[in-house]
Design a protein around this motif. Structure first.
Motif, PDB file in Angstrom:
ATOM      1  N   LEU A 181       1.733  -6.392  -8.149  1.00 40.54           N
ATOM      2  CA  LEU A 181       2.400  -5.467  -7.877  1.00 40.54           C
ATOM      3  C   LEU A 181       3.125  -4.911  -6.793  1.00 40.54           C
ATOM      4  O   LEU A 181       2.425  -5.395  -5.593  1.00 40.54           O
ATOM      5  N   PRO A 182       4.070  -4.201  -6.694  1.00 47.07           N
ATOM      6  CA  PRO A 182       4.493  -3.883  -5.398  1.00 47.07           C
ATOM      7  C   PRO A 182       3.927  -2.357  -4.844  1.00 47.07           C
ATOM      8  O   PRO A 182       3.054  -1.931  -5.539  1.00 47.07           O
ATOM      9  N   ASP A 183       4.033  -2.293  -3.890  1.00 43.81           N
ATOM     10  CA  ASP A 183       3.674  -1.020  -2.881  1.00 43.81           C
ATOM     11  C   ASP A 183       4.249  -0.011  -3.196  1.00 43.81           C
ATOM     12  O   ASP A 183       5.516   0.259  -2.674  1.00 43.81           O
ATOM     13  N   LEU A 184       3.818   0.980  -3.968  1.00 45.71           N
ATOM     14  CA  LEU A 184       4.609   2.273  -4.272  1.00 45.71           C
ATOM     15  C   LEU A 184       4.991   3.086  -3.068  1.00 45.71           C
ATOM     16  O   LEU A 184       6.266   3.807  -3.291  1.00 45.71           O
ATOM     17  N   ASN A 185       4.258   3.070  -2.088  1.00 46.57           N
ATOM     18  CA  ASN A 185       4.934   3.652  -0.889  1.00 46.57           C
ATOM     19  C   ASN A 185       5.924   3.014  -0.036  1.00 46.57           C
ATOM     20  O   ASN A 185       6.298   3.515   0.677  1.00 46.57           O
ATOM     21  N   HIS A 186       6.111   1.425  -0.303  1.00 48.36           N
ATOM     22  CA  HIS A 186       7.201   0.924   0.457  1.00 48.36           C
ATOM     23  C   HIS A 186       7.883  -0.010  -0.402  1.00 48.36           C
ATOM     24  O   HIS A 186       7.617  -1.284  -0.380  1.00 48.36           O
ATOM     25  N   LEU A 187       8.437   0.479  -1.588  1.00 41.63           N
ATOM     26  CA  LEU A 187       9.518  -0.346  -2.372  1.00 41.63           C
ATOM     27  C   LEU A 187      10.320  -1.139  -1.664  1.00 41.63           C
ATOM     28  O   LEU A 187      11.153  -0.567  -0.970  1.00 41.63           O
ATOM     29  N   PRO A 188      10.423  -2.354  -1.978  1.00 43.65           N
ATOM     30  CA  PRO A 188      11.743  -3.335  -1.342  1.00 43.65           C
ATOM     31  C   PRO A 188      12.736  -3.019  -2.117  1.00 43.65           C
ATOM     32  O   PRO A 188      13.094  -2.393  -2.996  1.00 43.65           O
ATOM     33  N   ASP A 189      13.802  -3.930  -1.679  1.00 42.43           N
ATOM     34  CA  ASP A 189      15.160  -3.782  -2.363  1.00 42.43           C
ATOM     35  C   ASP A 189      15.050  -4.480  -3.886  1.00 42.43           C
ATOM     36  O   ASP A 189      13.916  -4.896  -4.132  1.00 42.43           O
ATOM     37  N   LEU A 190      15.995  -4.345  -4.583  1.00 40.41           N
ATOM     38  CA  LEU A 190      15.797  -4.584  -6.034  1.00 40.41           C
ATOM     39  C   LEU A 190      15.671  -5.778  -6.418  1.00 40.41           C
ATOM     40  O   LEU A 190      14.839  -6.443  -7.403  1.00 40.41           O
ATOM     41  N   VAL A 191      16.343  -6.888  -5.659  1.00 42.28           N
ATOM     42  CA  VAL A 191      16.098  -8.413  -5.825  1.00 42.28           C
ATOM     43  C   VAL A 191      14.609  -8.655  -5.346  1.00 42.28           C
ATOM     44  O   VAL A 191      13.948  -9.482  -6.308  1.00 42.28           O
ATOM     45  N   THR A 192      14.157  -8.368  -4.267  1.00 45.88           N
ATOM     46  CA  THR A 192      12.613  -8.553  -3.939  1.00 45.88           C
ATOM     47  C   THR A 192      11.525  -7.748  -5.008  1.00 45.88           C
ATOM     48  O   THR A 192      10.683  -8.574  -5.283  1.00 45.88           O
ATOM     49  N   LEU A 193      11.920  -6.820  -5.478  1.00 53.53           N
ATOM     50  CA  LEU A 193      11.334  -6.150  -6.333  1.00 53.53           C
ATOM     51  C   LEU A 193      11.106  -6.642  -7.755  1.00 53.53           C
ATOM     52  O   LEU A 193       9.843  -6.741  -8.312  1.00 53.53           O
ATOM     53  N   SER A 194      12.161  -7.486  -8.106  1.00 53.55           N
ATOM     54  CA  SER A 194      12.002  -8.263  -9.506  1.00 53.55           C
ATOM     55  C   SER A 194      11.221  -9.311  -9.244  1.00 53.55           C
ATOM     56  O   SER A 194      10.941 -10.070 -10.331  1.00 53.55           O
ATOM     57  N   GLN A 195      10.877  -9.806  -7.901  1.00 52.50           N
ATOM     58  CA  GLN A 195      10.103 -10.958  -7.867  1.00 52.50           C
ATOM     59  C   GLN A 195       8.497 -10.695  -8.322  1.00 52.50           C
ATOM     60  O   GLN A 195       7.779 -11.622  -8.697  1.00 52.50           O
ATOM     61  N   TYR A 196       7.992  -9.525  -8.212  1.00 53.12           N
ATOM     62  CA  TYR A 196       6.717  -9.288  -8.502  1.00 53.12           C
ATOM     63  C   TYR A 196       6.634  -9.448 -10.115  1.00 53.12           C
ATOM     64  O   TYR A 196       7.369  -8.906 -10.885  1.00 53.12           O
ATOM     65  N   GLU A 197       5.422 -10.041 -10.364  1.00 51.50           N
ATOM     66  CA  GLU A 197       5.229 -10.543 -11.651  1.00 51.50           C
ATOM     67  C   GLU A 197       5.206  -9.275 -12.618  1.00 51.50           C
ATOM     68  O   GLU A 197       5.646  -9.741 -13.806  1.00 51.50           O
ATOM     69  N   ALA A 198       4.661  -8.325 -12.549  1.00 54.33           N
ATOM     70  CA  ALA A 198       4.610  -7.061 -13.504  1.00 54.33           C
ATOM     71  C   ALA A 198       5.899  -6.556 -13.733  1.00 54.33           C
ATOM     72  O   ALA A 198       6.338  -6.350 -14.844  1.00 54.33           O
ATOM     73  N   MET A 199       6.520  -6.490 -12.470  1.00 53.04           N
ATOM     74  CA  MET A 199       8.160  -5.930 -12.631  1.00 53.04           C
ATOM     75  C   MET A 199       8.852  -6.993 -13.560  1.00 53.04           C
ATOM     76  O   MET A 199       9.748  -6.593 -14.441  1.00 53.04           O
ATOM     77  N   ALA A 200       8.847  -8.384 -13.246  1.00 59.31           N
ATOM     78  CA  ALA A 200       9.642  -9.363 -13.990  1.00 59.31           C
ATOM     79  C   ALA A 200       9.080  -9.405 -15.295  1.00 59.31           C
ATOM     80  O   ALA A 200      10.200  -9.431 -16.184  1.00 59.31           O
ATOM     81  N   LEU A 201       8.093  -9.233 -15.980  1.00 61.75           N
ATOM     82  CA  LEU A 201       7.580  -9.169 -17.365  1.00 61.75           C
ATOM     83  C   LEU A 201       8.170  -8.216 -17.927  1.00 61.75           C
ATOM     84  O   LEU A 201       8.612  -7.968 -19.039  1.00 61.75           O
ATOM     85  N   PHE A 202       8.132  -6.847 -17.406  1.00 62.57           N
ATOM     86  CA  PHE A 202       8.481  -5.478 -17.838  1.00 62.57           C
ATOM     87  C   PHE A 202      10.198  -5.819 -18.181  1.00 62.57           C
ATOM     88  O   PHE A 202      10.586  -5.474 -19.206  1.00 62.57           O
TER      89      PHE A 202
END
Length: 632
Positions: A370-391
């Protein structure tokens, strides 16, 4: 397995753990042919030639790169000893593969090294993103490469149709028939290029058809889990590990992880891998007959079923995947007997509860990253997190035009975090995306578990809603464990063992502390409670938020919704007043640390007292905490 990195997806076993950004504007679009390669036995080659390996690898890259570019290939990525190229025409891709194999075969390598490269080609219409390609076409091409052998070039049926009449001189096609590839729903018809002057006969393809099995076909690729797959594989391949239990709460992906690992290890169990679904049974006496039926072991008038099963498995190098063992855990001793009499047998068990057997090794399946909600990265990096990728993947399966934007990314990230990174919960949430955009879905999650229901008719009933999944675990608890589970839901953000014992004592003076301790240990074993601080002098425990929500619902339905928060508020009032008394003493720092960890519970106690009109107690709590709030 689907690896999601910078928007590009491919099997993790194809040596692309991180995708380097390519010049996307140069990549072909539309119907294209994808070519994956890697060196067979690169680890053994490294051990054989030592320091010369980097020189050999550089030469191999140079030769492949030259051959592919000669036929208009576009480099998508290079990672280690693996290449990923794209071609606008299938005939160019085949010509490039043939040229590369001929060059590699004629090259003189240092230290008499033998360098054999396997290749896989598939033609399709992968989706192009800001960083390359995504989609099942990429996955299929990579899988084709991974089942081949060094020097072998494999083609999908689609690519074969496009090139069969325009093959390079001295090249023909060999029909290898249909094969099941890992993670793909349907068998794939595969073909091999036979290149004149080069070896044409290879061992059987490393597909799921090589050894007997009954592994069910998965409807969707596995997303993420690279670390877990590697770790579980390593454990199962150790000689001293013969019983491995994958534990975790309902919906954490134990079954899916177990099936994927089993498929990956199919070459290591020559007598087969068999999946035994224990979910339909609740009688421990039926475990042996169910295993026997799966293996095709018939009843005999002269032997018991256990004896027949032991005789059948005695000399076999075989892996049994026993799924959903939690409701027949009393049959665990049978597994010990099988292992004792069948020296080559290994067991991979999925269970919400540990088995407590001497031979058992436990692997707790973690939530998706999961990403850190207080420090969200750019969209490309965000999509690397498994939970985000599954959603994203599940949402796009229902709504193909769904994209995470800068505006919706915070909501999607918070949805995944609120759902604890649990795969089932995330899939159920994504199923609502046709009706609810991410901000609206997030708002609905605040109203409880009701929104997390599935439209998938072929899922087991226990997995069609998140409430059903957790209820399955709850119903397996005995009466005392259920009562303790409900009481634990009153805590917010975790608690100490002392707090649990104090509240249970206040509510039930007949319950000794040792029973509470045993109950807490049992809930941990059954994946309904987590120990979140193991090194601290005072251990802390917490529930996943989804399980906590179910517990609050169960507490309300039990008639204990008033007395339990009352005991909770009384305990934390006493804790605050004790801390106030010790404020000027030598233990000031210790008490400050305790209150910091208990802050969520102190706030919950204050809110409950105010809601109930307990002004005098609320004032006492505020007075006791003023110095703590001031120091903060």
């Amino acid at each position: 397995m689907i690896l999601v990195t910078r928007g590009l997806r491919a099997p993790v076993d194809c040596k692309f753990p991180g995708w380097r950004r390519s010049r996307v504007l140069d990549l072909p679009t539309g119907t294209i042919t994808l070519l994956f390669t890697d060196i067979e036995g690169s680890t053994l080659l490294l051990q054989h030639i030592g320091e010369q390996y980097s020189h050999v690898l550089a030469q191999c890259r140079q030769l492949l790169h030259a051959a592919f570019q000669r036929f208009h290939g576009h480099e998508v990525d290079t990672q280690g000893d693996a290449f990923f190229f794209a071609f606008a025409r299938a005939t160019d891709a085949v010509s490039a593969a043939v040229a590369a194999q001929r060059i590699l075969a004629s090259h003189t390598w240092p230290n008499q090294a033998v360098v054999r490269v396997r290749m896989g080609l598939h033609t399709g219409e992968p989706q192009q993103t800001a960083d390359g390609y995504v989609g099942l076409d990429v996955h299929l091409a990579a899988r084709l490469m991974s089942v081949g052998h060094g020097g072998q070039v494999l083609l999908s049926q689609t690519t074969r149709h496009l090139v069969e009449h325009t093959l390079p001189d001295g090249v023909s096609l060999r029909d290898l028939g249909e094969h099941r590839l890992k993670d793909l729903r349907h068998p794939s018809h595969l073909f091999q290029l036979v290149i004149g002057g080069l070896p044409a006969d290879f061992p059987p393809l490393k597909t799921l058809d090589t050894h007997p099995h009954n592994l069910p076909i998965q409807p969707t690729p596995l997303i993420g889990r690279e670390r877990e797959v590697a770790a579980v594989q390593q454990l199962l391949l150790r000689e001293d590990v013969r019983l491995l239990t994958l534990t975790g709460p309902g919906g954490s992906g134990k079954t899916r992880l177990g099936l994927h690992v089993a498929a990956e290890l199919s070459d290591h169990f020559t007598d087969g891998i068999y999946f035994v679904n224990l979910a339909p049974i609740s009688d421990a006496e039926l475990v042996v007959p169910t295993i026997a039926q799966t293996l095709g072991v018939k009843e005999s008038p002269t032997q018991s079923m256990v004896e027949q099963l032991q005789a059948f498995l005695q000399e076999k190098l075989l892996l049994l995947v026993l799924d959903n063992f939690e409701q027949v855990v009393s049959a665990a001793c049978i597994l010990s007997d099988l292992l004792a009499r069948c020296s080559h047998l290994k067991l991979l068990v999925t269970s919400r509860a540990v088995l407590h057997l001497a031979a058992e090794h436990e692997f707790a399946v973690p939530p998706l990253s999961l990403p850190d909600l207080n420090h969200l990265p750019d969209l490309v990096t965000l999509s690397q997190y498994e939970a985000m990728a599954l959603f994203i993947a599940r949402a796009q399966a229902l709504k193909p035009d769904f994209q995470v934007s800068n505006a919706s990314a915070p909501a999607v990230a918070e949805i995944c975090t609120r759902l604890d990174g649990l795969p089932l919960a995330i899939e159920l949430a994504a199923a609502r995306i046709k009706l609810l955009p991410p901000p609206a879905l997030l708002a609905r999650l605040g109203q409880g578990l009701a929104v997390l229901t599935s439209g998938v008719r072929d899922a087991p009933a226990r997995q069609q809603t998140l409430r059903n999944t957790i209820d399955w675990s709850y119903q397996l608890l005995d009466t005392d464990e259920q009562r303790l589970f409900r009481r634990l839901s009153v805590f917010v953000g975790g608690c100490t063992l002392q707090a649990i014992e104090a509240i249970c004592t206040a509510l039930d003076t007949q319950t000794p502390a040792v029973s509470v301790l045993d109950g807490v240990a049992s809930l941990i074993d059954k994946s309904l409670l987590r120990q979140i601080e193991q090194e601290a002098a005072e251990p802390h425990f917490a529930m996943l938020e989804t399980i906590h929500e179910y517990g609050r619902e169960a507490l309300a339905a039990s008639g204990e919704a008033e007395v339990t928060p009352q005991a909770h508020a009384a305990y934390y009032l006493a804790l605050a007043e004790a801390a106030e008394q010790a404020w000027n003493g030598p233990q000031q720092a210790v008490w400050f640390g305790r209150l910091e960890k208990a802050h969520d519970n102190l706030r919950a106690a204050m809110n409950w007292l105010l809601e109930r009109g307990e002004a005098e107690k609320a004032l006492r709590l505020g007075t006791a905490l003023w110095w703590f709030w001031y120091a903060q």
